[in-house]
Write a protein that holds these residues in place. Structure first.
Motif, PDB file in Angstrom:
ATOM      1  N   ASP A 184       1.700  -7.422  16.428  1.00 50.29           N
ATOM      2  CA  ASP A 184       1.356  -6.125  17.001  1.00 50.29           C
ATOM      3  C   ASP A 184      -0.148  -5.832  16.972  1.00 50.29           C
ATOM      4  OD1 ASP A 184       1.361  -5.893  14.248  1.00 50.29           O
ATOM      5  OD2 ASP A 184       2.310  -3.923  14.222  1.00 50.29           O
ATOM      6  N   CYS A 193       2.951  -9.143  23.573  1.00 49.10           N
ATOM      7  CA  CYS A 193       4.170  -8.676  24.218  1.00 49.10           C
ATOM      8  C   CYS A 193       4.537  -9.719  25.270  1.00 49.10           C
ATOM      9  CB  CYS A 193       3.952  -7.313  24.862  1.00 49.10           C
ATOM     10  SG  CYS A 193       5.450  -6.590  25.550  1.00 49.10           S
ATOM     11  N   TYR A 233       6.038 -10.344  28.583  1.00 49.11           N
ATOM     12  CA  TYR A 233       6.455  -9.615  29.781  1.00 49.11           C
ATOM     13  C   TYR A 233       5.846 -10.242  31.021  1.00 49.11           C
ATOM     14  CZ  TYR A 233       1.833  -7.394  29.951  1.00 49.11           C
ATOM     15  OH  TYR A 233       0.484  -7.166  30.049  1.00 49.11           O
ATOM     16  N   TYR A 251      -1.672  -4.319  25.641  1.00 46.73           N
ATOM     17  CA  TYR A 251      -1.158  -5.613  25.195  1.00 46.73           C
ATOM     18  C   TYR A 251      -1.903  -6.751  25.886  1.00 46.73           C
ATOM     19  CZ  TYR A 251       2.669  -2.953  23.190  1.00 46.73           C
ATOM     20  OH  TYR A 251       3.409  -2.071  22.445  1.00 46.73           O
ATOM     21  N   ILE A 257       8.077  -5.416  17.624  1.00 48.56           N
ATOM     22  CA  ILE A 257       7.217  -5.527  18.801  1.00 48.56           C
ATOM     23  C   ILE A 257       8.064  -5.752  20.032  1.00 48.56           C
ATOM     24  CG2 ILE A 257       5.422  -6.898  19.924  1.00 48.56           C
ATOM     25  CD1 ILE A 257       4.404  -7.553  17.126  1.00 48.56           C
ATOM     26  N   LEU A 258       9.056  -6.612  19.934  1.00 50.25           N
ATOM     27  CA  LEU A 258       9.928  -6.894  21.069  1.00 50.25           C
ATOM     28  C   LEU A 258      10.627  -5.634  21.553  1.00 50.25           C
ATOM     29  CD1 LEU A 258      11.467 -10.296  20.016  1.00 50.25           C
ATOM     30  CD2 LEU A 258       9.680  -9.879  21.685  1.00 50.25           C
ATOM     31  N   GLU A 301       9.471  -2.645  21.466  1.00 52.04           N
ATOM     32  CA  GLU A 301       8.503  -1.746  22.119  1.00 52.04           C
ATOM     33  C   GLU A 301       8.233  -2.152  23.549  1.00 52.04           C
ATOM     34  OE1 GLU A 301       4.862  -1.334  20.007  1.00 52.04           O
ATOM     35  OE2 GLU A 301       5.871  -1.007  18.095  1.00 52.04           O
ATOM     36  N   CYS A 302       8.321  -3.423  23.870  1.00 51.03           N
ATOM     37  CA  CYS A 302       7.971  -3.926  25.195  1.00 51.03           C
ATOM     38  C   CYS A 302       9.049  -3.647  26.214  1.00 51.03           C
ATOM     39  CB  CYS A 302       7.702  -5.421  25.129  1.00 51.03           C
ATOM     40  SG  CYS A 302       6.352  -5.838  24.035  1.00 51.03           S
TER      41      CYS A 302
END
Length: 170
Positions: free
Chosen positions: A12, A41, A43, A53, A166-167, A169-170
């Motif tokens: 993070d 992150c 994505y 990120y 963290i995963l 949050e994305c």
């Protein structure tokens, strides 16, 4: 010129990669160094807050032109969640939001249960960013003279550690 970022660690606070610089038509990279981005992150599509990120996975066009680092600096002009992300260096920081910083790796090791020295990627740092950037800058000038196109390709295949929160949050 194609720049490849092979990410190997993310949490993070920071995203760590090995960066390779490939010139058109060559069989091996001309430059291999460390790279750092802000928080990790995984994505490929934009979302609210994506600019806080690292860059998204994929292949993105690079533009050459004035940057805070060089008259021929490189930047990702546009990709999901980001605008004008420069490739550069900082002597006092390991990462800066909105930039890809480069330098030489400083490895850290620990001793495992069998007494073997094992590299600890989470603690790997960078140094000598100015020198590494000067090498990249020379390659940019060369590629520009040869009228090469400029791209950056990013993968997360080597990520070895990340926080589960963290995963979410994305």
């Amino acid at each position: 010129m194609e720049i490849k970022l092979h990410r190997y660690f993310g949490d993070d606070h920071i995203t760590k990669s090995v960066m390779e610089v490939w010139m058109e038509g060559e069989d091996s990279p001309r430059l291999t160094c460390e790279a750092r981005e802000s928080a990790y992150c995984d994505y490929s599509d934009s979302f609210a807050g994506a600019s806080h990120y690292c860059l998204p996975v994929g292949k993105w066009k690079l533009e050459v032109g004035h940057s805070p680092y060089s008259p021929m600096g490189l930047r990702v002009p546009k990709c999901p969640g980001h605008r004008q992300v420069y490739i550069g260096h900082r002597w006092s920081k390991q990462c800066v939001e909105g930039e890809v910083l480069i330098g030489e790796p400083v490895f850290h090791y620990y001793t495992d249960e069998d007494g073997n020295q094992v590299e600890y990627p989470k603690k790997r740092r960078m140094e000598n960013g100015e020198e590494v950037f000067a090498e990249l800058d020379e390659l940019v000038y060369e590629a520009f003279r040869r009228e090469e196109e400029f791209y950056i390709e990013i993968d997360n295949e080597e990520i070895i550690s990340m926080a589960n929160d963290i995963l979410s949050e994305c």
